[in-house]
Design a protein around this motif. Structure first.
Motif, PDB file in Angstrom:
ATOM      1  N   PHE A 197     -54.024  33.192  50.240  1.00 37.04           N
ATOM      2  CA  PHE A 197     -52.698  32.631  50.029  1.00 37.04           C
ATOM      3  C   PHE A 197     -52.723  31.383  49.154  1.00 37.04           C
ATOM      4  CE2 PHE A 197     -49.706  29.391  51.857  1.00 37.04           C
ATOM      5  CZ  PHE A 197     -48.569  29.848  51.199  1.00 37.04           C
ATOM      6  N   LEU A 198     -53.637  30.454  49.445  1.00 35.57           N
ATOM      7  CA  LEU A 198     -53.668  29.169  48.742  1.00 35.57           C
ATOM      8  C   LEU A 198     -54.431  29.298  47.425  1.00 35.57           C
ATOM      9  CD1 LEU A 198     -54.249  26.781  51.781  1.00 35.57           C
ATOM     10  CD2 LEU A 198     -52.119  27.185  50.532  1.00 35.57           C
ATOM     11  N   THR A 199     -53.839  30.035  46.486  1.00 30.51           N
ATOM     12  CA  THR A 199     -54.433  30.189  45.161  1.00 30.51           C
ATOM     13  C   THR A 199     -54.147  28.949  44.318  1.00 30.51           C
ATOM     14  OG1 THR A 199     -52.448  31.246  44.277  1.00 30.51           O
ATOM     15  CG2 THR A 199     -54.110  32.680  45.291  1.00 30.51           C
ATOM     16  N   LYS A 200     -54.799  28.888  43.167  1.00 30.55           N
ATOM     17  CA  LYS A 200     -54.615  27.746  42.272  1.00 30.55           C
ATOM     18  C   LYS A 200     -53.160  27.629  41.823  1.00 30.55           C
ATOM     19  CE  LYS A 200     -56.211  25.815  37.867  1.00 30.55           C
ATOM     20  NZ  LYS A 200     -57.126  26.024  36.701  1.00 30.55           N
ATOM     21  N   ASP A 201     -52.534  28.771  41.486  1.00 34.65           N
ATOM     22  CA  ASP A 201     -51.144  28.751  41.026  1.00 34.65           C
ATOM     23  C   ASP A 201     -50.188  28.338  42.134  1.00 34.65           C
ATOM     24  OD1 ASP A 201     -51.847  29.465  38.502  1.00 34.65           O
ATOM     25  OD2 ASP A 201     -51.429  31.605  38.752  1.00 34.65           O
ATOM     26  N   ARG A 202     -50.419  28.843  43.348  1.00 38.38           N
ATOM     27  CA  ARG A 202     -49.523  28.487  44.453  1.00 38.38           C
ATOM     28  C   ARG A 202     -49.692  27.021  44.843  1.00 38.38           C
ATOM     29  NH1 ARG A 202     -46.934  32.687  47.380  1.00 38.38           N
ATOM     30  NH2 ARG A 202     -47.349  34.713  46.426  1.00 38.38           N
ATOM     31  N   LEU A 203     -50.908  26.531  44.802  1.00 33.16           N
ATOM     32  CA  LEU A 203     -51.125  25.109  45.080  1.00 33.16           C
ATOM     33  C   LEU A 203     -50.424  24.245  44.043  1.00 33.16           C
ATOM     34  CD1 LEU A 203     -54.891  25.078  46.111  1.00 33.16           C
ATOM     35  CD2 LEU A 203     -52.937  24.501  47.570  1.00 33.16           C
ATOM     36  N   ALA A 204     -50.448  24.684  42.779  1.00 33.16           N
ATOM     37  CA  ALA A 204     -49.759  23.922  41.732  1.00 33.16           C
ATOM     38  C   ALA A 204     -48.264  23.875  42.002  1.00 33.16           C
ATOM     39  CB  ALA A 204     -50.039  24.556  40.368  1.00 33.16           C
ATOM     40  N   TRP A 205     -47.703  24.986  42.471  1.00 30.89           N
ATOM     41  CA  TRP A 205     -46.276  25.002  42.795  1.00 30.89           C
ATOM     42  C   TRP A 205     -45.976  24.058  43.967  1.00 30.89           C
ATOM     43  CZ3 TRP A 205     -43.740  26.553  47.289  1.00 30.89           C
ATOM     44  CH2 TRP A 205     -42.346  26.571  47.181  1.00 30.89           C
ATOM     45  N   MET A 206     -46.915  23.952  44.897  1.00 33.35           N
ATOM     46  CA  MET A 206     -46.741  23.046  46.034  1.00 33.35           C
ATOM     47  C   MET A 206     -47.003  21.589  45.667  1.00 33.35           C
ATOM     48  SD  MET A 206     -48.527  25.137  49.161  1.00 33.35           S
ATOM     49  CE  MET A 206     -48.349  26.909  49.310  1.00 33.35           C
ATOM     50  N   GLY A 207     -47.462  21.351  44.440  1.00 35.37           N
ATOM     51  CA  GLY A 207     -47.658  19.975  43.984  1.00 35.37           C
ATOM     52  C   GLY A 207     -49.077  19.470  44.090  1.00 35.37           C
ATOM     53  N   MET A 208     -50.074  20.387  44.145  1.00 32.78           N
ATOM     54  CA  MET A 208     -51.464  19.966  44.297  1.00 32.78           C
ATOM     55  C   MET A 208     -52.358  20.641  43.263  1.00 32.78           C
ATOM     56  SD  MET A 208     -52.527  19.657  48.312  1.00 32.78           S
ATOM     57  CE  MET A 208     -51.414  20.815  49.098  1.00 32.78           C
ATOM     58  N   SER A 209     -53.257  19.870  42.677  1.00 32.12           N
ATOM     59  CA  SER A 209     -54.325  20.425  41.854  1.00 32.12           C
ATOM     60  C   SER A 209     -55.483  20.818  42.777  1.00 32.12           C
ATOM     61  CB  SER A 209     -54.795  19.384  40.842  1.00 32.12           C
ATOM     62  OG  SER A 209     -55.406  18.287  41.509  1.00 32.12           O
ATOM     63  N   PRO A 210     -56.439  21.619  42.295  1.00 30.59           N
ATOM     64  CA  PRO A 210     -57.591  21.960  43.151  1.00 30.59           C
ATOM     65  C   PRO A 210     -58.326  20.720  43.664  1.00 30.59           C
ATOM     66  CG  PRO A 210     -57.520  23.413  41.243  1.00 30.59           C
ATOM     67  CD  PRO A 210     -56.464  22.371  41.027  1.00 30.59           C
ATOM     68  N   GLU A 211     -58.439  19.689  42.811  1.00 29.64           N
ATOM     69  CA  GLU A 211     -59.117  18.462  43.248  1.00 29.64           C
ATOM     70  C   GLU A 211     -58.331  17.755  44.357  1.00 29.64           C
ATOM     71  OE1 GLU A 211     -58.327  19.196  40.115  1.00 29.64           O
ATOM     72  OE2 GLU A 211     -60.320  19.837  39.419  1.00 29.64           O
ATOM     73  N   GLU A 212     -57.016  17.702  44.196  1.00 28.46           N
ATOM     74  CA  GLU A 212     -56.181  17.067  45.225  1.00 28.46           C
ATOM     75  C   GLU A 212     -56.209  17.878  46.513  1.00 28.46           C
ATOM     76  OE1 GLU A 212     -52.808  14.868  42.424  1.00 28.46           O
ATOM     77  OE2 GLU A 212     -52.633  17.015  42.905  1.00 28.46           O
ATOM     78  N   PHE A 213     -56.259  19.208  46.386  1.00 30.09           N
ATOM     79  CA  PHE A 213     -56.347  20.044  47.582  1.00 30.09           C
ATOM     80  C   PHE A 213     -57.652  19.785  48.325  1.00 30.09           C
ATOM     81  CE2 PHE A 213     -57.587  24.274  49.409  1.00 30.09           C
ATOM     82  CZ  PHE A 213     -56.725  24.216  50.504  1.00 30.09           C
ATOM     83  N   ALA A 214     -58.721  19.579  47.588  1.00 30.90           N
ATOM     84  CA  ALA A 214     -60.000  19.265  48.230  1.00 30.90           C
ATOM     85  C   ALA A 214     -59.916  17.943  48.985  1.00 30.90           C
ATOM     86  CB  ALA A 214     -61.105  19.216  47.173  1.00 30.90           C
TER      87      ALA A 214
END
Length: 462
Positions: A197-214
């Motif tokens: 579910f938490l793909t790179k594109d979906r995280l971007a829509w939620m306002g997070m980059s992969p680094e911020e998600f980490a």
């Protein structure tokens, strides 16, 4: 106030005057919509249409509770059945939630109190507008006092239909289940679980980059502790400590939850609808189509952009749950009909082609496509799609159908005065659509039984 708040105090040249004026205009529009300031001036015709739309809610929205079954697909399709079923024990607190307004666990209570999200519908829908519009604008006369009483009575009844037929309570509980499942999903991923579910594109829509998600995942591990829940392992989250020590990552998580919560269990967000929908014309012509129209961006365009496993899963779950809801609604609607009429009705509505068509038509990602198809096609495909109308085209407008029903009442006079014509069960069912709660079981059953006493054709019995 807006002018003072947006005054440039740090020197000229940061924004042009026209840009600032445009932004102030948009901000003023947003504030007025939040405060429920009408877009149009008071008028007797406009107020009459508002009262009529509330009466349409009383007539037809009782059956809309079936739509919540399809909304569940957005949760199960994205979160999965395991996470969804793990969050469902929150339903045990339904009665207490409605009475006190307090969310049933700490996570939900925090989300509700900080971002005004899941579970806060009863607070968000509190009305602060005047209750004496007729007297206030047209004068303190007996007629206007009576009109205000009728207006307030219709408004309370319409709200009661949404509350007590299950529409609003079920939507609240679905949002709460989704919020718990979503938070648990973030926690599980932070602790090493995989996520489709938490793909790179979906995280971007939620306002997070992969680094911020980490970074967010690291702080989730830091500020959560395992606990034993009623049906398995759960978590407690130290929100107070998180906001003090890492407010940036905390804010990122709250933004992600807020965005996904309002999309998955669809909310009519400010700014996601054209201004026409704030006018009498738009609200009357497109009544009961708000969620369908919003679904164009929130579901259809979103799915077209995120062509991933979660999108496919959501669509498949939506078709399955929509088919169950359609078949259940159709079977209950047939109770009370006589043998031949019931057989014809079910043969028309319950054949495989119709079930498949309406299963697709009720999927959130379909949005306006079924309505547009049936509007343009000489052979409607999605008959029985809508819970508020027998039609599935754009002509399914409740006011338009009510006008036709009222005009057809002239048959009563014609049939009484002529030996050539007689009132049929089809006529009665059409007129019964004007009755409050006409599509709610068991009222539907009683109305079907009454209609059965009339001939099924104008020639029957002659």
């Amino acid at each position: 106030m807006i002018a003072d708040a947006t005054q440039n105090k740090f020197g000229e040249g940061m924004l042009s005057g026209s840009k600032v004026a445009s932004m102030r205009k948009d901000l003023k529009f947003a504030f007025e919509r939040i405060l429920a300031v009408p877009q149009e001036e008071f008028g007797a015709v406009r107020k009459s249409f508002e009262m009529w739309r509330n009466f349409n809610v009383i007539r037809l929205m009782g059956g809309a509770v079936w739509n919540q079954a399809t909304e569940l697909s957005q949760i199960t399709g994205s979160m999965g059945w395991k996470a969804t079923l793990g969050a469902i024990p929150e339903l045990r607190a339904l009665k207490r939630d409605i009475e006190t307004g307090k969310a049933p666990n700490d996570i939900l209570d925090h989300l509700e109190n900080t971002i005004g999200g899941v579970g806060s519908e009863y607070i968000n829908r509190m009305e602060f507008g005047a209750k004496d519009d007729w007297v206030r604008n047209k004068g303190d006369t007996i007629t206007n006092q009576w009109l205000d009483k009728v207006d307030n009575g219709i408004s309370k009844w319409a709200k009661g239909v949404l509350d007590y037929t299950g529409m609003t309570p079920l939507m609240i509980q679905q949002k709460r289940v989704h919020a718990v499942a979503l938070v648990n999903h973030f926690v599980n991923v932070a602790n090493g679980a995989e996520s489709k579910f938490l793909t790179k594109d979906r995280l971007a829509w939620m306002g997070m980059s992969p680094e911020e998600f980490a970074q967010v995942s690291g702080d989730i591990k830091r500020f959560t502790k395992p606990k034993q829940g009623e049906f398995g392992k759960g978590y407690t989250m130290d929100f107070d400590g998180w906001t003090m020590e890492a407010p940036e990552t905390y804010s990122k998580l709250m933004t992600a939850i807020h965005r996904e919560s309002r999309r998955a269990v669809q909310e009519n967000d400010l700014g996601s609808m054209i201004p026409l929908m704030g006018t009498t014309l738009g609200q009357t012509v497109f009544q009961f189509m708000n969620f369908t129209l919003h679904g164009w961006n929130k579901s259809l365009m979103f799915a077209a952009n995120h062509r991933d496993w979660t999108t496919l899963s959501t669509v498949l779950h939506g078709g399955f749950l929509a088919s169950l809801a359609y078949m259940g609604r159709t079977l209950l609607g047939s109770i009370g009909m006589n043998g031949d009429e019931k057989r014809d009705y079910l043969a028309k509505r319950m054949n495989l082609r119709q079930i498949v068509a309406n299963s697709f038509g009720r999927v959130s990602q379909a949005s306006l496509l079924p309505n547009l198809f049936d509007t343009l096609s000489p052979y409607p495909m999605f008959s029985g799609l809508r819970t508020t109308s027998d039609l599935s085209s754009l002509a399914s407008n409740p006011t338009y159908q009510a006008v036709n029903g009222v005009l057809s009442l002239k048959k009563v006079i014609r049939n009484a005065a002529s030996d050539e014509y007689q009132t049929t069960s089809k006529d009665m069912r059409g007129w019964f659509r004007l009755v409050p709660l006409s599509n709610v079981v068991p009222i539907t059953t009683m109305l079907n039984a009454i209609a059965n006493d009339y001939p099924h054709s104008e020639n029957q019995g002659k």
